[in-house]
Enzyme design. Structure first.
Site, PDB file in Angstrom:
ATOM      1  N   CYS A  34       0.831  -1.206   0.000  1.00 38.28           N
ATOM      2  CA  CYS A  34       0.000   0.000   0.000  1.00 38.28           C
ATOM      3  C   CYS A  34       0.867   1.259   0.000  1.00 38.28           C
ATOM      4  CB  CYS A  34      -0.951   0.008   1.191  1.00 38.28           C
ATOM      5  SG  CYS A  34      -0.139  -0.008   2.805  1.00 38.28           S
ATOM      6  N   HIS A 276      -1.370   1.791   7.446  1.00 32.96           N
ATOM      7  CA  HIS A 276      -1.867   1.587   6.082  1.00 32.96           C
ATOM      8  C   HIS A 276      -1.872   2.933   5.364  1.00 32.96           C
ATOM      9  CE1 HIS A 276      -4.158  -0.069   2.789  1.00 32.96           C
ATOM     10  NE2 HIS A 276      -5.101   0.851   2.947  1.00 32.96           N
TER      11      HIS A 276
END
Length: 328
Positions: A34, A276
């Site tokens: 990510c 994230h």
């Protein structure tokens, strides 16, 4: 390339009575990438970057630039306007060239971004091409140092590809830029060697922007090492950033530029080892959120929700890397 029914982003535009203005393709995340997916999306929606990359004649296909060019061309020529793409070829080349990323660990998107930009710059120079990477992202700052004994002022110019800014609770990008250029006194063991005095003297120094870049990247330093915890912790401070920006820390004769926010990489979670990343970009007047393979249209008011928190909550979504383009 996705399922058979309308995607979330297609439904979002249908609800407001509009057609998709361009292709909005998410990226697969099979190996904790990510951090890279968010960077690749932000750069894709940097229109000048995309244009230069796609039109670049590449001498060797065994480069990061060739793999990234192939990915972007595939995206803009895709038969479908939505769906999911694989960044496997790009990431495979990145991992070969930089062992730091050659694993499935969670990495820092800023570290990847700066490495990628510098790598592309090196590849352009290696094949004798003009570096449009420098043309887009490179700025120049000057460090002014004044000897407090003889009052002589020296200047040292350096280039930068981004600005890493300290953050405090309930601050703003403007205040962080101002602090970036605050006057600092050099004394004690940090005294400045003055060429005029021919010895070390107390001095005052400050850094000002001399030549602002066409694409301004502001990196908010949200991760701080804790000696007590023996790891990096996240500063979820509320840091406001405007949709338009004028630099307030420039030299007197610096060309003035008005910047417009067009992308933001957002961090979620308690720290860069465990969190994230996702990207929010502006496309044809709309804000689009890319969370790996999930893509949706979002309201502009969402930007204020990623400023951070006025409370010490480590997992809230926070703007981490801001991308501004000069409008003139």
């Amino acid at each position: 390339m996705g399922g058979t029914g309308p995607s979330k982003i297609e439904k979002d535009f249908e609800q407001c009575g509009e057609e998709l203005p361009e292709r909005y393709l998410g990226f697969e995340n099979k190996d904790n990438i990510c951090y890279a997916n968010s960077v690749l999306q932000a750069l894709y929606f940097c229109q000048d970057f995309r244009k230069y990359l796609i039109n670049q004649k590449i001498a060797s296909r065994d480069t990061v630039m060739s793999q990234l060019q192939e990915l972007y061309i595939t995206m803009i020529t895709s038969k479908r306007k939505t769906g999911v793409m694989s960044t496997k070829n790009v990431m495979s080349k990145c991992k070969v060239l930089n062992e730091l990323f050659d694993n499935d660990d969670h990495h820092d998107s800023h570290e990847f971004l700066i490495w990628l930009i510098n790598r592309l710059d090196e590849e352009l120079k290696a094949q004798g091409s003009q570096s449009w990477v420098q043309q887009l992202f490179e700025g120049k700052f000057t460090t002014q140092t004044k000897c407090l004994c003889c009052q002589n002022v020296t200047h040292r110019d350096e280039v930068f590809m981004d600005l890493s800014l300290d953050v405090k609770q309930n601050c703003s990008i403007l205040s962080s830029l101002k602090r970036y250029s605050e006057i600092e006194t050099l004394s004690g063991a940090d005294k400045f060697y003055c060429e005029t005095c021919a010895c070390k003297q107390e001095a005052q120094t400050r850094t000002l922007i001399k030549d602002p870049p066409n694409i301004l990247i502001c990196h908010l330093k949200r991760f701080k090492y804790s000696d007590e915890l023996r790891r990096y912790t996240k500063l979820s401070y509320r840091v406001a950033f405007p949709s338009q920006l004028r630099l307030n820390n420039t030299v007197d004769n610096c060309p003035e530029k008005l910047y417009e926010l067009f992308a933001c990489i957002v961090h979620l979670g308690p720290g860069f080892q465990y969190g994230h990343y996702m990207a929010i970009v502006k496309s044809h007047g709309h804000w689009i959120r890319f969370d790996d393979d999930y893509v949706e249209k979002v309201d502009e008011a969402l930007i204020q929700h990623i400023f951070g928190s006025s409370k010490e909550i480590g997992s809230v979504p926070c703007g981490y890397i801001l991308f501004y383009r000069a409008t003139f």
